[in-house]
Design a protein around this motif. Structure first.
Motif: not given
Length: 439
Positions: A239-264
């Motif tokens: 379960n913990m292995v699943l969670q860490e890969h899941f969260v990492s994938a979400i963060v990676r996706r947001c970093l790839e589309r980082r325009g909004e992160l720059k606005v903030l």
């Protein structure tokens, strides 16, 4: 004739040198003699539109002059690259069609109090920061579902109206359900998604959940959204292995589309480090750490063994790491009735909370579930619940039971962490809190 624009601001680079029509709202306007500068937003982005009096008719220039903040219009002009412009392009305007002229807009470019902005949340969501936050929220949701779908999970929708509590009876919203007595707004979809797990093996539910806690902290909402995967034949460690890969994938996706992160103006350094594996700390070690370093965090106090971690305790533990950290094996007495006890130490449960760094606290709670029907029935009774209400849930253990695990991730808390915003209320379009249900 079509009312649709011929281009969107997000894809304006594809039209460099071309004449296009954009449709949107006036985010800002400045007049300088024979020039009118209009910052137009269309939901996909913002572009500066330049209206030069000598290049347009008197009617068009007059239309530019009467536009007010948040007025709606269609603007036609030539796309021109300009490094100084937001997004790198400007529009040299040759025509303006006014769709609607609004009165003076309530939200002006000045300081407004939080209560005023919350009263005008329906308009506040148009502002640059709120727009960026809600874009990131949408990205978190899309990334979470797409990753799970790619891993072979099946979405299994669960009811919002339920007959019994899933996690404690003190924080339920109740309503009358025809002649059948009380029904409750779901605290979680987990119990029902376990039925789906026994059918499909790997499932998840996604939807709103409700907690009637009388909490006013920046981390709490009474209505929030959770995504809850459940996996057959999965252990606590799986379960913990699943969670860490899941969260990492979400963060990676947001970093790839980082325009909004720059606005903030989000510092992404720690987000970049969010890769598996995540550190694991036992509850016992967390208690020892808190006893040693509690003075480092405001409001933090030593915690006796057997009590759950509060927000200051979570902040202290997470501050020791540069990526999310699991705190595992909490005392079974402070956790939900369905969590599997550690066979080597039954007073603790095979569970974990995933804490985000930078003071954002728990973003995921998960556990291995009890798969023995007799033990589960005993735990139901120990929690003062009516066993008859959970016969269907016990049936899942009577017919083909298997070890299984799952977790729930709060969309708003995850979004707040990734976006770097202080208050969770800004990560959902219309927050529901202890003293707010309008608009």
């Amino acid at each position: 004739m079509s009312l649709l624009p011929t281009a969107t601001i997000a894809e304006i680079a594809r039209h460099d040198g071309q004449t296009v029509t954009l449709a949107g709202w006036v985010a800002h306007k400045t007049e300088k003699g024979k020039l009118v500068f209009i910052r137009l937003r269309d939901g996909s982005g913002v572009i500066q539109c330049v209206v030069f009096k000598r290049n347009v008719s008197e009617e068009v220039f007059a239309a530019a002059q009467i536009l007010t903040l948040e007025s709606a219009c269609r603007v036609t002009g030539a796309v021109r690259a300009d490094e100084r412009a937001p997004g790198g392009y400007e529009l040299d305007v040759n025509d303006i069609e006014v769709v609607h002229i609004g009165p003076e807009y309530p939200i002006q470019p000045k300081e407004h109090g939080v209560e005023f902005l919350m009263e005008h949340r329906h308009l506040w969501v148009r502002s640059a920061k709120q727009h960026a936050l809600l874009r990131i929220r949408a990205e978190v949701i899309a990334a979470a579902q797409e990753w799970l779908n790619d891993q072979g999970f099946v979405r299994f929708d669960t009811p919002i109206l339920t007959p019994v509590a899933a996690e404690g009876t003190s924080n339920l919203f109740a309503t009358e359900y025809f002649d059948l007595g009380s029904a409750y707004l779901a605290q979680t979809g987990q119990l029902y998604v376990e039925a789906g797990m026994m059918s499909f093996g790997k499932v998840y539910c996604f939807g709103p959940t409700f907690r009637a806690e009388k909490s006013k902290t920046r981390r709490h909402l009474t209505e929030f959204w959770m995504i809850e995967p459940e996996v057959a034949f999965a252990t606590h460690e799986d379960n913990m292995v699943l969670q860490e890969h899941f969260v990492s994938a979400i963060v990676r996706r947001c970093l790839e589309r980082r325009g909004e992160l720059k606005v903030l103006e989000r510092d992404t350094a720690l987000l970049e480090r969010c890769v598996p594996p995540f550190p694991r700390v036992t509850y016992d070690d967390a208690i020892a750490l808190i006893a040693e370093k509690y003075a480092e965090v405001e409001g933090c106090t030593p915690l006796p063994w057997g009590e759950d971690l509060g927000a200051p305790h979570e902040t202290l533990v997470a501050s020791q790491y540069e990526k999310p950290v699991f705190v595992e094996k909490f005392p079974a007495a402070v956790k939900a009735f369905y969590m599997e006890p550690d066979p080597r130490r039954p007073e603790v449960a095979l569970c974990a909370d995933l804490l985000a760094p930078e003071g954002y606290g728990e973003i995921i709670g998960g556990s291995q579930r009890i798969h023995d029907a007799d033990l589960l029935e005993r735990r139901i009774r120990e929690h003062g619940l009516n066993v008859d209400d959970y016969q269907w849930y016990l049936d899942l253990r009577r017919y083909g039971t298997v070890p299984h695990s799952g977790f729930g991730m709060g969309i708003e808390r995850c979004t707040a962490w990734i976006a770097g915003t202080h208050h969770i209320r800004e990560t959902i379009p219309f927050p529901r809190m202890l003293h707010r249900i309008y608009p």
